[in-house]
Design a protein around this motif. Structure first.
Motif, mmCIF file in Angstrom:
data_model
loop_
_atom_site.group_PDB
_atom_site.id
_atom_site.type_symbol
_atom_site.label_atom_id
_atom_site.label_comp_id
_atom_site.label_asym_id
_atom_site.label_seq_id
_atom_site.Cartn_x
_atom_site.Cartn_y
_atom_site.Cartn_z
ATOM 1 N N PRO A 110 25.314 -6.522 -42.736
ATOM 2 C CA PRO A 110 25.714 -7.801 -42.130
ATOM 3 C C PRO A 110 26.811 -8.512 -42.920
ATOM 4 C CG PRO A 110 23.424 -7.888 -42.951
ATOM 5 C CD PRO A 110 23.856 -6.466 -42.985
ATOM 6 N N ASN A 133 24.689 -0.641 -35.338
ATOM 7 C CA ASN A 133 23.326 -0.757 -35.853
ATOM 8 C C ASN A 133 23.418 -1.631 -37.095
ATOM 9 O OD1 ASN A 133 22.256 0.956 -33.940
ATOM 10 N ND2 ASN A 133 21.009 2.076 -35.423
ATOM 11 N N VAL A 137 17.625 -6.894 -40.480
ATOM 12 C CA VAL A 137 17.389 -7.991 -39.522
ATOM 13 C C VAL A 137 16.397 -9.022 -40.070
ATOM 14 C CG1 VAL A 137 15.599 -6.673 -38.246
ATOM 15 C CG2 VAL A 137 16.783 -8.559 -37.123
ATOM 16 N N TRP A 140 18.351 -11.762 -41.953
ATOM 17 C CA TRP A 140 19.511 -12.453 -41.380
ATOM 18 C C TRP A 140 19.375 -13.971 -41.454
ATOM 19 C CZ3 TRP A 140 20.502 -9.420 -36.125
ATOM 20 C CH2 TRP A 140 20.903 -8.118 -36.434
ATOM 21 N N SER A 162 22.647 -3.369 -32.079
ATOM 22 C CA SER A 162 21.218 -3.163 -32.329
ATOM 23 C C SER A 162 20.810 -3.743 -33.678
ATOM 24 C CB SER A 162 20.882 -1.671 -32.320
ATOM 25 O OG SER A 162 21.045 -1.140 -31.018
ATOM 26 N N MET A 163 19.682 -4.455 -33.637
ATOM 27 C CA MET A 163 19.071 -4.966 -34.870
ATOM 28 C C MET A 163 18.353 -3.814 -35.546
ATOM 29 S SD MET A 163 16.986 -8.029 -32.999
ATOM 30 C CE MET A 163 16.856 -7.286 -31.366
ATOM 31 N N ASP A 165 15.555 -2.955 -38.365
ATOM 32 C CA ASP A 165 14.525 -3.511 -39.255
ATOM 33 C C ASP A 165 14.438 -2.619 -40.502
ATOM 34 O OD1 ASP A 165 12.378 -4.816 -40.373
ATOM 35 O OD2 ASP A 165 10.892 -3.894 -39.045
ATOM 36 N N ILE A 178 15.113 -13.688 -32.557
ATOM 37 C CA ILE A 178 16.466 -13.209 -32.863
ATOM 38 C C ILE A 178 17.108 -12.585 -31.620
ATOM 39 C CG2 ILE A 178 17.797 -11.609 -34.293
ATOM 40 C CD1 ILE A 178 15.716 -12.108 -36.514
ATOM 41 N N THR A 179 16.311 -11.833 -30.860
ATOM 42 C CA THR A 179 16.859 -11.232 -29.637
ATOM 43 C C THR A 179 17.381 -12.317 -28.699
ATOM 44 O OG1 THR A 179 15.262 -9.430 -29.798
ATOM 45 C CG2 THR A 179 16.380 -9.689 -27.696
ATOM 46 N N LEU A 182 20.655 -13.629 -29.999
ATOM 47 C CA LEU A 182 21.763 -12.673 -29.791
ATOM 48 C C LEU A 182 22.175 -12.649 -28.322
ATOM 49 C CD1 LEU A 182 20.574 -9.664 -32.008
ATOM 50 C CD2 LEU A 182 22.417 -11.283 -32.543
ATOM 51 N N PHE A 192 17.266 -2.524 -30.450
ATOM 52 C CA PHE A 192 16.349 -2.678 -31.589
ATOM 53 C C PHE A 192 16.009 -1.314 -32.173
ATOM 54 C CE2 PHE A 192 11.992 -2.981 -33.356
ATOM 55 C CZ PHE A 192 12.255 -3.884 -34.381
ATOM 56 N N CYS A 213 15.992 -6.948 -24.821
ATOM 57 C CA CYS A 213 16.705 -5.792 -25.367
ATOM 58 C C CYS A 213 16.799 -4.702 -24.307
ATOM 59 C CB CYS A 213 15.985 -5.232 -26.595
ATOM 60 S SG CYS A 213 16.466 -6.056 -28.105
#
Lengths: 519, 519
Positions: A110, A133, A137, A140, A162-163, A165, A178-179, A182, A192, A213
């Motif tokens: 990020p 990707n 996440v 963030w 895509s987040m 993890d 978060i989704t 975004l 994800f 997502c």
């Protein structure tokens, strides 16, 4: 239905160094062709040359064509590591992929989101579908305060976002929050990529889908770095049962069975260390290394994780070993092999014969130490990793006056554990002088202890080596011990080094303790 | 913090038949004593005598005392199966537990909730804390319409009421809904016992806690029937990281390591068949039997599950085998052992020598069939479970005119899979006449096929048996084959039965194919 991105070979390659046998890849590609999976990400492309990595880390053109041949109806993708990619390299990296692959994804830190956006735009211009990707996440919101607004700059440059993890540490409610955020700032597809450290990969995936997502990363049997990923077969059987999606279970079970066999060998999936690293958002790389080599106990890994969490490499600086320059003519190193126990009677007889000479024992491992608690000479214990815990039971029967503990030099990556009653009897080595490698091993510690004690004769027992078929860890330990023994023989010709019990190890003189008793 | 009920030995016993070695139980009890777990449910008590079950299925008094001795500060519990318990037996079952154990729980079918309430009241009168584990939570809303109101009758009779996700099929939102309902009608503690078929045990547990559950069942490493349970170490490390609960990781990791070793042997945890059974709320017992014996491919288990889901034992009724009464003097049964391949040349020479006699081959397994595709006599293939899939590749090289397939009699529990091109060449046996046991096995099928063909001589090759150390499945297969061979020898003295390649199997005449070539 959402789009599944199966990235088994790409992410699973962390376990096999990106080599897979052809029968397995063929079954896998044929299964993917028949299953309701939209994208198959088959590996990385890379220009980095350091160290060996296998076919699916580079995906040469013939591999792309092989994948295309068996998956004519699918979108095939490769992944780039953003931090390795210079914009000027894109032509070299990707031009031969045109017409064979459909999508290029980048793994993005990020912190580098803006730079990554420029690279992405160029890749899109080359005609590829472009996906991000983005890692970490779970951090963030807290550690990348600008990131959640910066992502808006990606609009027009990426087709999906895509987040990831990365730590396997996120919870379903956070995924939803978060989704939705975004969704509100990005016009592309949101995706994800879940990890299964805390066994929440599926719950997080369901939360991601619920919040909008459209792209879900999965791998067969969850094969992937560390604790592994959301499992393809789990998401597919969910869609089959709950949404009536038609599934070719024959194809699915064929490839699942292949990867289950591989899993028995490599052992991905979560366990206590991965859980702890997950809940504390700690990096997977070290944990994976510790867990897969299987040298370390669960407890010593947990200790190391807690040190990592507390941002300290170690929690204890000890006095330097033997600063008063004690000296022993002869040291006897006892390893953990069966002969250390089986030959204990003879070894103790030998020790008693040395009355006029100065002699001591160094326990490289605690395994056989109990056989020597009735012999009244100084005894040194090598404490590596979790050895301190194992020793607690041994020490119960020992006269503590005759023992000292020796640890590797500070800071110790796996942390320091010393039983309470031994803390004032514990010391650390200043350095290992005779070998550049394996400095934290039991054997290096034992041999360096002998050097520090100015021994002129080092006898070694309980270093039996392995018979017959050996596993990977036994092979590694054999290499390590043979290397260290050859190093001390080479570097310290002034010291007589010899094993005195049966051994498979090469490169060191082998005597017999029974012969020594007759001298 | 909520109360954790660790039921590792009680639920894990389904894998070990409730026998555990003493070193493991000691480590486990010592760990439990130090960990923030409120209840330790150590096993069942039972008066049922059928078949062998081990220590922790009966928990004799000395076991209760042993547990109490090592866990002085904990609440110790045992479980009863409600359907096995008569109220008059309670005194016999429980009186000697008084003063040693604290809590009695009952596994209760929701259909028996009222009867169970009466038993519960009596157990409470005896002075025990009383808990219910009520099964099939995912079906309460749909299949037990009165149940959700009937539970109110338990007020005053039980101290806790736990939902059991028997099929591992519930989702977090459902757990929340049901918990809130129970909360509104029951005054006792509410609990949740999750299974991990769909990897939602933890997410469901979090949902249960969020909705007000105060009691959570867990087991170390998830050891428990079928796909296993919510893992103790996962919930504890969650509480440690997120709620600051202090944890003795040394104790935890010691017992986790013990159970991880056991897991390598028994292999609990989810997989594709458990996922499918979970999503479709199918019983675990059969799946566990199929998965743990490892005789069946994933695909044949999935096939059986789909049949179970569709409430049919099978999907295909076939014509009865050999209704036109073909006859062969001699049949040659080829099994899957190495000699079936190694001796193929000699076996085929022997077949060619029989020109004047009628002879055929029966392939008990498809494994060696490829070695016989160039011999021009009728060949019968035994299709058991997934054999049809394995055979598909074999058949590619076969002249289909000379082959037929024989299947077990209808209905087939594992379902029927026949390669498309062979459907009109497939038949089922009417019955297996010579043995009451193992009727669906390859060997029973092959021998019965020989009987149906009125053979007077049955020669057997490729039945090598196993050398050296054998695993549990090899032992079972050995017993099965020896039993079936002895049955046909006993029941059909009119047939000459002999192995003609090297074999470890006892009880059947052993000739040599090489000797037969000289005759």
């Amino acid at each position: 239905m959402i789009d599944i991105v199966d990235c088994t070979l790409r992410d699973g390659g962390y376990y096999t160094n990106w080599d897979f046998n052809e029968n397995l890849t063929l079954n896998y590609f044929q299964a993917m062709e028949k299953l309701p999976v939209s994208y198959i990400e088959i590996g990385y492309r890379s220009l980095v040359q350091d160290g060996y990595k296998g076919e699916y880390n580079y995906c040469p053109d013939y591999i792309l064509k092989y994948a295309r041949q068996h998956m004519p109806s699918k979108k095939i993708g490769i992944m780039l590591n953003e931090k390795e990619v210079k914009i000027d390299d894109l032509e070299k990296l990707l031009s031969s992929c045109k017409g064979t692959i459909d999508i290029v994804r980048m793994a993005v830190d990020p912190a580098n989101i803006k730079r990554a956006g420029e690279t992405a735009a160029r890749i899109k211009e080359m005609g590829f579908e472009m996906g991000f990707n983005v890692m970490y996440v779970s951090k963030w919101m807290t550690e990348y305060p600008d990131f959640m607004t910066d992502v808006a700059s990606l609009n027009g440059k990426v087709d999906s976002f895509s987040m990831v993890d990365s730590y396997g540490s996120i919870f379903p409610e956070e995924v939803e929050t978060i989704t939705r955020h975004l969704r509100s700032v990005l016009q592309c597809k949101i995706g994800f990529h879940g990890h299964n450290n805390t066994e929440l990969a599926f719950a997080n995936t369901l939360a991601a889908i619920k919040a909008g997502c459209e792209l879900i990363d999965t791998t067969i049997t969850g094969m992937g770095r560390g604790a592994g990923n959301m499992k393809t077969e789990l998401l597919l059987s969910y869609f089959s049962s709950k949404e009536g999606v038609s599934l070719d279970f024959n194809s699915l079970s064929t490839t699942v069975a292949d990867f289950e066999r591989l899993k028995e060998e490599y052992g991905w999936g979560t366990n206590l260390p991965y859980m702890v690293s997950g809940f504390n958002s700690l990096p997977q790389k070290d944990v994976m290394d510790w867990v897969t080599r299987r040298f370390y106990s669960i407890n010593s890994i947990l200790q190391a994780l807690h040190n990592m969490k507390d941002k300290k490499g170690d929690n204890l600086k000890l006095p330097i070993f033997n600063s008063d320059k004690s000296h022993f003519d002869t040291v006897l190193i006892i390893g953990g092999g069966p002969s250390g126990a089986n030959c204990a009677t003879a070894i103790k007889q030998f020790i008693k014969k040395q009355e006029d000479k100065s002699i001591c024992i160094i326990h490289a491992s605690s395994k056989n130490a109990g056989y020597y608690n009735d012999i009244d000479i100084p005894q040194f214990f090598c404490l590596v990793g979790n050895e301190g815990h194992r020793l607690e039971k041994v020490f119960a029967d020992f006269d503590l006056n005759k023992i000292s503990c020796v640890l590797p030099s500070y800071p110790r990556k796996m942390g320091t554990y010393i039983p309470q009653q031994l803390i004032d009897k514990s010391f650390e080595l200043k350095e290992v002088t005779f070998s550049p490698l394996y400095q934290d091993s039991h054997t290096a510690l034992a041999l360096q202890t002998a050097i520090e004690l100015s021994a002129t004769t080092v006898y070694i027992a309980g270093y039996d080596g392995y018979d017959g078929l050996i596993n990977e860890n036994e092979r590694l330990l054999t290499s390590e011990n043979e290397y260290l023994l050859s190093q001390i023989v080479d570097k310290r010709p002034d010291i007589e080094v010899a094993t005195i019990t049966a051994t498979k190890y090469q490169g060191v003189k082998n005597l017999s303790v029974y012969r020594l008793l007759i001298d």
